[in-house]
Design a protein around this motif. Structure first.
Motif, PDB file in Angstrom:
ATOM      1  N   LEU A   1      -7.861  -1.697   0.282  1.00  0.00           N
ATOM      2  CA  LEU A   1      -7.850  -0.681   0.873  1.00  0.00           C
ATOM      3  C   LEU A   1      -9.064   0.119   1.238  1.00  0.00           C
ATOM      4  N   PHE A   2      -9.449   0.416   2.324  1.00  0.00           N
ATOM      5  CA  PHE A   2     -10.593   1.134   2.655  1.00  0.00           C
ATOM      6  C   PHE A   2     -10.457   2.596   3.250  1.00  0.00           C
ATOM      7  N   GLY A   3      -9.263   2.837   3.631  1.00  0.00           N
ATOM      8  CA  GLY A   3      -8.919   3.921   4.372  1.00  0.00           C
ATOM      9  C   GLY A   3      -7.465   4.254   4.411  1.00  0.00           C
ATOM     10  N   ILE A   4      -7.086   5.165   4.299  1.00  0.00           N
ATOM     11  CA  ILE A   4      -5.494   5.641   4.362  1.00  0.00           C
ATOM     12  C   ILE A   4      -5.269   6.853   5.097  1.00  0.00           C
ATOM     13  N   ASP A   5      -4.341   7.289   5.976  1.00  0.00           N
ATOM     14  CA  ASP A   5      -4.130   8.314   6.951  1.00  0.00           C
ATOM     15  C   ASP A   5      -2.566   8.225   6.974  1.00  0.00           C
ATOM     16  N   VAL A   6      -1.859   9.257   6.366  1.00  0.00           N
ATOM     17  CA  VAL A   6      -0.227   9.415   6.355  1.00  0.00           C
ATOM     18  C   VAL A   6       0.128  10.727   6.796  1.00  0.00           C
ATOM     19  N   ASN A   7       1.048  10.749   7.928  1.00  0.00           N
ATOM     20  CA  ASN A   7       1.655  12.080   8.389  1.00  0.00           C
ATOM     21  C   ASN A   7       3.028  11.800   8.732  1.00  0.00           C
ATOM     22  N   LEU A   8       3.673  13.144   8.714  1.00  0.00           N
ATOM     23  CA  LEU A   8       5.110  13.122   8.717  1.00  0.00           C
ATOM     24  C   LEU A   8       5.096  14.078  10.089  1.00  0.00           C
TER      25      LEU A   8
ATOM     26  N   GLN B   1     -17.996   5.728  -1.861  1.00  0.00           N
ATOM     27  CA  GLN B   1     -17.894   6.741  -0.823  1.00  0.00           C
ATOM     28  C   GLN B   1     -17.090   8.092  -1.161  1.00  0.00           C
ATOM     29  N   LEU B   2     -16.105   7.676  -2.067  1.00  0.00           N
ATOM     30  CA  LEU B   2     -14.924   8.606  -2.301  1.00  0.00           C
ATOM     31  C   LEU B   2     -14.340   8.655  -3.728  1.00  0.00           C
ATOM     32  N   THR B   3     -14.593   9.908  -4.254  1.00  0.00           N
ATOM     33  CA  THR B   3     -14.008  10.099  -5.609  1.00  0.00           C
ATOM     34  C   THR B   3     -12.483  10.096  -5.804  1.00  0.00           C
ATOM     35  N   GLU B   4     -11.982   9.891  -7.068  1.00  0.00           N
ATOM     36  CA  GLU B   4     -10.745  10.128  -7.246  1.00  0.00           C
ATOM     37  C   GLU B   4     -10.133  11.458  -6.931  1.00  0.00           C
ATOM     38  N   ARG B   5     -10.962  12.331  -7.272  1.00  0.00           N
ATOM     39  CA  ARG B   5     -10.773  13.854  -6.933  1.00  0.00           C
ATOM     40  C   ARG B   5     -10.602  14.298  -5.594  1.00  0.00           C
ATOM     41  N   GLN B   6     -11.259  13.531  -4.692  1.00  0.00           N
ATOM     42  CA  GLN B   6     -11.221  13.826  -3.263  1.00  0.00           C
ATOM     43  C   GLN B   6     -10.171  13.284  -2.593  1.00  0.00           C
ATOM     44  N   LEU B   7      -9.656  12.302  -3.406  1.00  0.00           N
ATOM     45  CA  LEU B   7      -8.495  11.488  -2.511  1.00  0.00           C
ATOM     46  C   LEU B   7      -7.403  12.231  -3.071  1.00  0.00           C
ATOM     47  N   GLN B   8      -7.373  12.635  -4.315  1.00  0.00           N
ATOM     48  CA  GLN B   8      -6.191  13.538  -4.756  1.00  0.00           C
ATOM     49  C   GLN B   8      -5.938  14.765  -3.750  1.00  0.00           C
ATOM     50  N   ARG B   9      -7.184  15.629  -3.523  1.00  0.00           N
ATOM     51  CA  ARG B   9      -7.106  16.659  -3.045  1.00  0.00           C
ATOM     52  C   ARG B   9      -6.766  16.400  -1.414  1.00  0.00           C
ATOM     53  N   ALA B  10      -7.076  15.328  -0.782  1.00  0.00           N
ATOM     54  CA  ALA B  10      -6.584  15.012   0.444  1.00  0.00           C
ATOM     55  C   ALA B  10      -5.012  15.054   0.493  1.00  0.00           C
TER      56      ALA B  10
ATOM     57  N   GLU C   1      -3.920   5.802 -10.874  1.00  0.00           N
ATOM     58  CA  GLU C   1      -3.681   4.056 -10.483  1.00  0.00           C
ATOM     59  C   GLU C   1      -3.972   3.978  -9.208  1.00  0.00           C
ATOM     60  N   PHE C   2      -3.498   4.553  -8.237  1.00  0.00           N
ATOM     61  CA  PHE C   2      -3.962   4.326  -6.843  1.00  0.00           C
ATOM     62  C   PHE C   2      -5.160   4.046  -6.360  1.00  0.00           C
ATOM     63  N   TYR C   3      -6.345   4.993  -7.099  1.00  0.00           N
ATOM     64  CA  TYR C   3      -7.530   4.844  -6.858  1.00  0.00           C
ATOM     65  C   TYR C   3      -7.909   3.603  -7.417  1.00  0.00           C
ATOM     66  N   GLN C   4      -7.433   2.929  -8.233  1.00  0.00           N
ATOM     67  CA  GLN C   4      -7.879   1.561  -8.601  1.00  0.00           C
ATOM     68  C   GLN C   4      -7.679   0.647  -7.538  1.00  0.00           C
ATOM     69  N   VAL C   5      -6.758   0.779  -6.966  1.00  0.00           N
ATOM     70  CA  VAL C   5      -6.518  -0.378  -5.729  1.00  0.00           C
ATOM     71  C   VAL C   5      -7.389  -0.381  -4.640  1.00  0.00           C
ATOM     72  N   LEU C   6      -8.563   0.633  -4.647  1.00  0.00           N
ATOM     73  CA  LEU C   6      -9.078   0.889  -3.441  1.00  0.00           C
ATOM     74  C   LEU C   6     -10.375  -0.288  -3.543  1.00  0.00           C
TER      75      LEU C   6
ATOM     76  N   THR D   1       0.738  -1.156   0.071  1.00  0.00           N
ATOM     77  CA  THR D   1       0.012   0.041  -0.023  1.00  0.00           C
ATOM     78  C   THR D   1       0.900   1.420  -0.066  1.00  0.00           C
ATOM     79  N   MET D   2       1.869   1.150   0.961  1.00  0.00           N
ATOM     80  CA  MET D   2       2.529   2.351   0.908  1.00  0.00           C
ATOM     81  C   MET D   2       3.700   2.604  -0.213  1.00  0.00           C
ATOM     82  N   THR D   3       3.935   1.634  -0.992  1.00  0.00           N
ATOM     83  CA  THR D   3       4.705   1.760  -2.057  1.00  0.00           C
ATOM     84  C   THR D   3       3.881   2.466  -3.201  1.00  0.00           C
ATOM     85  N   GLN D   4       2.437   1.707  -3.273  1.00  0.00           N
ATOM     86  CA  GLN D   4       1.623   2.344  -4.484  1.00  0.00           C
ATOM     87  C   GLN D   4       1.349   3.924  -4.051  1.00  0.00           C
ATOM     88  N   PHE D   5       1.224   4.287  -2.663  1.00  0.00           N
ATOM     89  CA  PHE D   5       0.871   5.492  -2.434  1.00  0.00           C
ATOM     90  C   PHE D   5       2.020   6.315  -2.834  1.00  0.00           C
ATOM     91  N   ASN D   6       3.276   5.945  -2.488  1.00  0.00           N
ATOM     92  CA  ASN D   6       4.624   6.806  -2.776  1.00  0.00           C
ATOM     93  C   ASN D   6       4.469   7.074  -4.229  1.00  0.00           C
TER      94      ASN D   6
END
Length: 279
Positions: free
Chosen positions: A270-277, A200-209, A188-193, A173-178
């Motif tokens: 994948l049903f949800g992802i939250d990443v923080n630095l 519940q989630l559009t590709e645009r919403q995911l990109q914006r996040a 492409e990442f949206y397709q693995v969800l 998941t993290m490799t695809q996210f990166n």
């Protein structure tokens, strides 16, 4: 006294003792509705969910498995809670309803609604619901599988994956996210969800996040060469989601992640992802 007479006397004493025991048992006071709900709640608090489940009404058991009941009780914080108080009651004929307040280990109050029905002279728990909003008094049945999709049931009935599988899920998941961050596109990442999340989630919403990560040209390639450290044991929640939380001990930033998966089409999706630095 002859041996025969002595044996007759002993037999009579045994009969009297047995009759007395039966009479006492028959005269014992049946458990009241309040006593039944107090016993049920205390069993759950003590982690004795199996005993509580088996003593509940058939309708209660038909709505969920014993494992689902235990999972919901643990997720809500009822198991291990410090105390419980029966605050209100309403008993009408063979039906009873109780408002119970449970104090969890963190001090938070959890209001519950417990309904019982009398069956064969015994009060049995028919339903247990958690309060959704104390302001409007709405309740929800977190202890029921009725109305939930097949993916939910499939996930909930599965065991938590082993450590190797968990590591593979996180790494993939993290490799695809990166890769999405580096390319600047989440197409492409949206397709693995999971399909359930895509509803519940559009590709645009995911990109914006995660647009901020893209704008700052975040690249986690070096971080992901390290082995992920898990904050707690992966678990399956009452929503039927596998939750994995942890971080990569990278420098200058630690990469924290919280990933949720649902079992669909014979695999964890994948049903949800939250990443923080964080420093």
């Amino acid at each position: 006294m002859s041996r025969i007479n002595l044996m007759d006397k002993v037999s009579r004493l045994r009969c009297v003792a047995l009759l007395t025991a039966l009479l006492l048992a028959g005269c014992s006071k049946p458990e009241s509705a309040r006593e039944a709900v107090e016993r049920f709640v205390q069993q759950v608090l003590a982690g004795q969910t199996g005993e509580a489940y088996q003593a509940a009404a058939f309708a209660f058991q038909a709505e969920q498995s014993q494992r689902a009941f235990e999972t919901a009780s643990r997720d809500l914080g009822i198991i291990g809670a410090t105390s419980s108080v029966v605050k209100e009651e309403e008993v009408v004929d063979k039906n009873a309803r109780f408002e119970v307040e449970v104090t969890k280990q963190d001090g938070e109050s959890l209001p519950l609604t417990v309904q019982l029905r009398q069956d064969g002279g015994r009060w049995l728990v028919h339903s247990l619901k958690s309060r959704r909003s104390t302001a409007v008094g709405m309740v929800e049945n977190r202890f029921s599988l009725v109305g939930r999709g097949a993916s939910f049931t499939d996930s909930l009935n599965r065991p938590v994956p082993d450590q190797e599988t968990v590591q593979q899920l996180v790494q993939e998941t993290m490799t695809q996210f990166n890769a999405a961050l580096i390319s600047g596109s989440f197409t492409e990442f949206y397709q693995v969800l999971s399909r359930a999340w895509q509803v519940q989630l559009t590709e645009r919403q995911l990109q914006r996040a995660f647009q901020t990560f893209i704008d700052r040209k975040v690249d986690l390639t070096e971080a992901m060469k390290l082995e992920a450290v898990f904050e707690e044991q992966p678990k399956i929640t009452t929503e039927g989601l596998l939750v994995i939380s942890g971080h990569y001990p990278w420098s200058p930033f630690r990469v924290f992640f919280n990933l949720k998966y649902m079992h669909e089409q014979n695999q964890w999706k994948l049903f949800g992802i939250d990443v923080n630095l964080k420093n």
